[in-house]
Motif scaffolding. Sequence first.
Motif, PDB file in Angstrom:
ATOM      1  N   ASP A  56      19.685 -18.986 -25.504  1.00  0.00           N
ATOM      2  CA  ASP A  56      20.133 -20.370 -25.898  1.00  0.00           C
ATOM      3  C   ASP A  56      19.734 -20.746 -27.249  1.00  0.00           C
ATOM      4  O   ASP A  56      19.896 -21.872 -27.655  1.00  0.00           O
ATOM      5  N   GLY A  57      19.546 -19.597 -28.239  1.00  0.00           N
ATOM      6  CA  GLY A  57      19.605 -19.982 -29.705  1.00  0.00           C
ATOM      7  C   GLY A  57      20.662 -20.090 -30.338  1.00  0.00           C
ATOM      8  O   GLY A  57      21.786 -20.165 -29.899  1.00  0.00           O
ATOM      9  N   VAL A  58      20.619 -20.590 -31.582  1.00  0.00           N
ATOM     10  CA  VAL A  58      21.671 -20.763 -32.289  1.00  0.00           C
ATOM     11  C   VAL A  58      22.535 -19.534 -32.753  1.00  0.00           C
ATOM     12  O   VAL A  58      21.906 -18.575 -33.249  1.00  0.00           O
ATOM     13  N   GLY A  92      15.832  -8.736 -38.723  1.00  0.00           N
ATOM     14  CA  GLY A  92      15.073 -10.092 -38.434  1.00  0.00           C
ATOM     15  C   GLY A  92      14.432  -9.914 -37.002  1.00  0.00           C
ATOM     16  O   GLY A  92      14.538 -11.095 -36.405  1.00  0.00           O
ATOM     17  N   GLY A  93      14.124  -8.845 -36.219  1.00  0.00           N
ATOM     18  CA  GLY A  93      13.956  -8.930 -34.911  1.00  0.00           C
ATOM     19  C   GLY A  93      12.748  -9.570 -34.700  1.00  0.00           C
ATOM     20  O   GLY A  93      12.464  -9.944 -33.465  1.00  0.00           O
ATOM     21  N   ASP A  94      11.788  -9.462 -35.584  1.00  0.00           N
ATOM     22  CA  ASP A  94      10.654 -10.276 -35.621  1.00  0.00           C
ATOM     23  C   ASP A  94      10.452 -11.593 -35.878  1.00  0.00           C
ATOM     24  O   ASP A  94       9.417 -12.234 -35.510  1.00  0.00           O
ATOM     25  N   VAL A  95      11.446 -12.339 -36.261  1.00  0.00           N
ATOM     26  CA  VAL A  95      11.610 -13.599 -36.540  1.00  0.00           C
ATOM     27  C   VAL A  95      12.511 -14.250 -35.879  1.00  0.00           C
ATOM     28  O   VAL A  95      12.609 -15.490 -35.936  1.00  0.00           O
ATOM     29  N   VAL A  96      13.710 -13.661 -35.142  1.00  0.00           N
ATOM     30  CA  VAL A  96      14.753 -14.572 -34.563  1.00  0.00           C
ATOM     31  C   VAL A  96      14.075 -15.664 -33.407  1.00  0.00           C
ATOM     32  O   VAL A  96      14.743 -16.327 -33.131  1.00  0.00           O
ATOM     33  N   GLY A  97      13.354 -15.016 -32.566  1.00  0.00           N
ATOM     34  CA  GLY A  97      12.699 -15.717 -31.552  1.00  0.00           C
ATOM     35  C   GLY A  97      11.935 -17.024 -32.351  1.00  0.00           C
ATOM     36  O   GLY A  97      12.418 -17.942 -31.707  1.00  0.00           O
ATOM     37  N   GLN A  98      11.301 -16.827 -32.998  1.00  0.00           N
ATOM     38  CA  GLN A  98      10.260 -18.257 -33.699  1.00  0.00           C
ATOM     39  C   GLN A  98      11.505 -18.873 -34.467  1.00  0.00           C
ATOM     40  O   GLN A  98      11.204 -20.319 -34.488  1.00  0.00           O
ATOM     41  N   LEU A  99      12.599 -18.555 -34.842  1.00  0.00           N
ATOM     42  CA  LEU A  99      13.513 -19.427 -35.472  1.00  0.00           C
ATOM     43  C   LEU A  99      14.496 -19.841 -34.587  1.00  0.00           C
ATOM     44  O   LEU A  99      15.368 -20.662 -34.935  1.00  0.00           O
ATOM     45  N   GLU A 103      13.725 -13.470 -43.105  1.00  0.00           N
ATOM     46  CA  GLU A 103      13.298 -14.565 -42.641  1.00  0.00           C
ATOM     47  C   GLU A 103      13.956 -15.768 -43.748  1.00  0.00           C
ATOM     48  O   GLU A 103      14.492 -16.867 -43.323  1.00  0.00           O
ATOM     49  N   GLU A 104      14.159 -15.740 -44.845  1.00  0.00           N
ATOM     50  CA  GLU A 104      14.467 -16.463 -46.050  1.00  0.00           C
ATOM     51  C   GLU A 104      15.959 -16.574 -45.737  1.00  0.00           C
ATOM     52  O   GLU A 104      16.470 -17.814 -45.902  1.00  0.00           O
ATOM     53  N   ILE A 105      16.676 -15.404 -45.519  1.00  0.00           N
ATOM     54  CA  ILE A 105      18.100 -15.828 -45.355  1.00  0.00           C
ATOM     55  C   ILE A 105      18.447 -16.581 -44.254  1.00  0.00           C
ATOM     56  O   ILE A 105      19.495 -17.353 -44.125  1.00  0.00           O
ATOM     57  N   LEU A 106      17.676 -16.023 -42.990  1.00  0.00           N
ATOM     58  CA  LEU A 106      18.112 -17.074 -41.623  1.00  0.00           C
ATOM     59  C   LEU A 106      17.742 -18.457 -41.716  1.00  0.00           C
ATOM     60  O   LEU A 106      18.450 -19.317 -41.458  1.00  0.00           O
TER      61      LEU A 106
END
Length: 292
Positions: free
Chosen positions: A31-33, A50-57, A279-282
């Motif tokens: 259900d993410g962007v 970014g597999g370690d940041v997509v969840g938190q973002l 993370e910065e890019i996303l």
Amino acid sequence: MIRGVVEPARLGQVVLPDGRRLGWAEWGPEDGVPVLLCPGGATSRSMGFGGDVVGQLGVRLVSVDRPGLGASDPSPGRTLDAFARDIGRFVEARRLSGVAAVGFSAGAPFALACAAAGVVRGVAVVAGTDELANPVFAEVLAPDVRRLVETVASDPERAEVFFSGFSAEAMWSFVIPTLADVDRAVYTDPVFERVYRRAMDEAFSQGPAGYARDTVLTMSPWPFDPGTLRVPVDLWYGARDTSTVHSPDFGASLAGRLPAAERRVLPEAGGSLLWTHAEEILRSLLERTRGR
């Protein structure tokens, strides 16, 4: 730090109206962007970031194999416009809305084509291949790249035959010696190398035709005018990138042609910044496309 080189959370294929299949991979919450990844040249859907940041973002990263690569059926003679139409149908079939895109390296022209077609609401170009056939680069391209661009312009069929001589192993042997130290450290990291080389093997699993067509398209004039794009475009380059097929001026002239571009050249980064600065890019892409 190398960010998020992890296995996809989900894999699948979408059947297009003409019966062809497009293979896809996903990371992050369903259900993410939705953020469409247009992978770099000679790689497949399984090479995410970014597999370690997509969840938190709250990002649903969706990578799609281009036709003839990996799990996607061939489409001989395809164009950048045809790819954008395929992605439009893919987005509709998967009921994705408010899609942004990331185009890495040779994936950049494909992501921008999607923006020109109105399929995505914003783009992050990361170490992106510029419009190498644009006359502004005629005198500054590396001699071997200039010869290839000229061959594509004069005899695209011959150029495609030439590019068909590459394999996954040949690409690895070609790429690694050209990298700056900062990038070689990323690509030869044991975890990264395993995932990257597997993605190359997958890309060539149907033979070299998909890669060859991709490369002809990235070295041809773009069929759209960047000046007509009204969506936000982030241009990310690493000042230590030594690639001769990304952008001779690190996106400076491209930024001038895009009405809503923001350009960043990171002094400490190389061409691998998709993984070192995920993370910065996303975060920037989400921020710039919010509400559009």
